[in-house]
Design an enzyme around this catalytic site. Structure first.
Site, PDB file in Angstrom:
ATOM      1  CE  LYS A   1      -3.196   2.516   3.074  1.00  0.00           C
ATOM      2  NZ  LYS A   1      -2.324   3.521   3.704  1.00  0.00           N
ATOM      3  CG  ASN A   2       2.591   2.601   3.560  1.00  0.00           C
ATOM      4  OD1 ASN A   2       1.460   3.072   3.504  1.00  0.00           O
ATOM      5  ND2 ASN A   2       3.108   2.133   4.684  1.00  0.00           N
TER       6      ASN A   2
ATOM      7  CG  MET B   1       7.930   7.419  14.803  1.00  0.00           C
ATOM      8  SD  MET B   1       8.323   6.492  13.309  1.00  0.00           S
ATOM      9  CE  MET B   1       8.088   7.737  12.051  1.00  0.00           C
TER      10      MET B   1
ATOM     11  CG  ASP C   1      -4.828   5.136   9.741  1.00  0.00           C
ATOM     12  OD1 ASP C   1      -5.977   4.737   9.499  1.00  0.00           O
ATOM     13  OD2 ASP C   1      -3.807   4.537   9.382  1.00  0.00           O
TER      14      ASP C   1
ATOM     15  CG  ASP D   1       2.473   1.558   9.281  1.00  0.00           C
ATOM     16  OD1 ASP D   1       2.042   2.433  10.048  1.00  0.00           O
ATOM     17  OD2 ASP D   1       2.617   1.732   8.058  1.00  0.00           O
TER      18      ASP D   1
ATOM     19  NE  ARG E   1      -0.201  11.730   6.603  1.00  0.00           N
ATOM     20  CZ  ARG E   1      -0.148  12.994   6.992  1.00  0.00           C
ATOM     21  NH1 ARG E   1      -1.257  13.677   7.143  1.00  0.00           N
ATOM     22  NH2 ARG E   1       1.005  13.589   7.212  1.00  0.00           N
TER      23      ARG E   1
END
Length: 437
Positions: free
Chosen positions: A22-23, A344, A121, A322, A97
């Site tokens: 996904k990223n 983070m 998120d 993640d 995002r």
């Protein structure tokens, strides 16, 4: 709103293949805006966030040709930049995002880029300063409309100009955006404290195949020699390392024998060893991961001096944030204690109250730290009804439900669908009792 009903406590068995990352896909898809030639992307995950971005690109005028499943050819030869100033775009761009990464390519190729405050998120503050400070360093003019939270950048008439910059944080999306802007700038740009995640490396390799001149790929110092234009290419997205970590956690928690296929071991970094610290057996079989059924549980490895094991997130090559939610859930049934330190994001651990309701022993120290006291499977988690607050917490709760005794209900599963492709179908294929309603 959809829900999952899960009957837990059943060991699973079989093979599962991770989806495309996904990223990485969010970056790669935005990069198609840098050329008017055809760009073929393979292994695109069929998930909500990616499909929203593809729709946004189509509304911008990008031609979209669907090939076999997971493969799409894009051509951005007739981009309608005026769409950026419409109310429809403000609504569409604000829902995702990842839409922030269209700004760099648009600025580089068309001289301007706009974006509403992106959604995503609810895991705490996620600043955009790195992106826009990078554009300003390249010569762009920045404006921000406080009334509707609308960001804009425009390049000077002579175009963007290469420069040396030191990023204030190693932001993955910030680095990607700056690199995509710099590839068409005049002169040479150096980016120090750049993110160096595999997905950022993939973006740089793709851009180089299109004619860009980027060196230092894989390090935190990138050098980008600007070129006049880019051409087309074909690119294949890596398997999703976050999903791979999710399946490792699932196998351990449900005492299941699972093989994860084609994981791209060289791009997993610390993920396998971090799960091994929890006592999980992970075997490398060619490019697959084999996890045997942990019928006798798994025991946490303490530090050399006997101190409690601490697992913390960090920029690559550190452990990805993640997967901390997954590690936390897995630790609830380990033999031993674990300190989870989420550095983070200040809201990512707040889902632990749902695990406590299921019987987990967790002490939330502050928004960033939680101590997990493992049950060693002596006390099984109890089924309950819960809601998914974000993608990663959602999959963590799903794993907990699959290991729990009884039937659990997970609400707001759209959050899980944002990041995991047909997850209920794929879980049923290896024996999970899960129904979408």
């Amino acid at each position: 709103m959809g829900i999952f009903k899960i009957e837990g406590g059943t060991p699973l068995k079989g093979e599962i293949t991770p989806q495309g990352a996904k990223n990485e896909a969010l970056q790669i898809l935005c990069a198609v805006l840098l050329t008017g030639e055809k760009v073929k992307i393979n292994n695109i995950p069929d998930i909500i966030d990616i499909n929203k971005l593809i729709t946004l690109l189509g509304n911008l005028g990008v031609k979209i040709q669907r090939n076999e499943p997971g493969s799409i050819t894009f051509q951005a030869d007739e981009v309608n930049v005026g769409y950026l100033e419409t109310e429809a775009f403000k609504k569409e761009g604000g829902a995702l995002r990842g839409s922030i990464m269209i700004v760099g390519p648009l600025l580089a190729r068309f001289g301007k880029g706009y974006i509403p405050k992106p959604g995503g998120d609810k895991i705490g503050r996620r600043r955009l300063d790195t992106h826009f400070e990078g554009f300003i360093n390249l010569g762009a003019k920045f404006r921000y409309n406080r009334e509707d939270h609308f960001y804009g950048v425009e390049s000077p008439k002579e175009g963007l100009k290469g420069t040396d910059m030191l990023l204030d944080e190693a932001s993955v999306t910030g680095t990607a955006n700056i690199v995509m802007a710099a590839v068409l700038a005049n002169g040479t740009t150096t980016v120090y404290n750049a993110a160096c995640e595999p997905y950022l490396q993939q973006l740089c390799k793709m851009l180089n195949s299109m004619g860009a001149k980027i060196t230092g790929v894989g390090s935190n110092l990138l050098t980008i020699e600007g070129v006049e234009s880019l051409g087309g290419c074909e690119h294949t997205i890596l398997p999703d390392m976050i999903e791979i970590g999710s399946w490792i956690g699932l196998a351990a928690m449900t005492k299941s024998e699972i093989t994860i296929k084609n994981v791209s071991w060289e791009n997993l970094g610390l993920i396998p060893n971090t799960f091994r610290k929890l006592g999980i057996t992970i075997e490398k079989r060619n490019d697959d991961i084999y996890i045997p059924a942990h019928k006798d549980g798994y025991e946490v490895k303490t530090d050399i001096d006997g101190s409690i094991l601490t697992i913390a997130d960090a920029p690559w090559p550190g452990f990805t944030p993640d997967l901390l939610s997954i590690v936390l859930v897995v630790a609830t049934q380990a033999k031993g204690d674990v300190l989870i330190h989420q550095k983070m994001f200040e809201s990512r651990l707040f889902f632990v109250d749902k695990l406590i309701d299921m019987g987990a022993k967790i002490m939330l120290c502050d928004p960033h730290r939680a101590v997990v006291m493992g049950h060693n499977f002596e006390s099984q988690l109890k089924a309950t009804t819960m809601s998914s607050p974000d993608i990663r917490a959602g999959i963590s709760l799903l794993i907990a439900a699959l290991s729990a005794k009884g039937t659990s209900t997970i609400q707001n599963i759209e959050q899980i669908d944002r990041g995991y492709e047909r997850i209920d179908e794929r879980l049923r294929a290896i024996g999970a009792k899960i129904v979408r309603a």
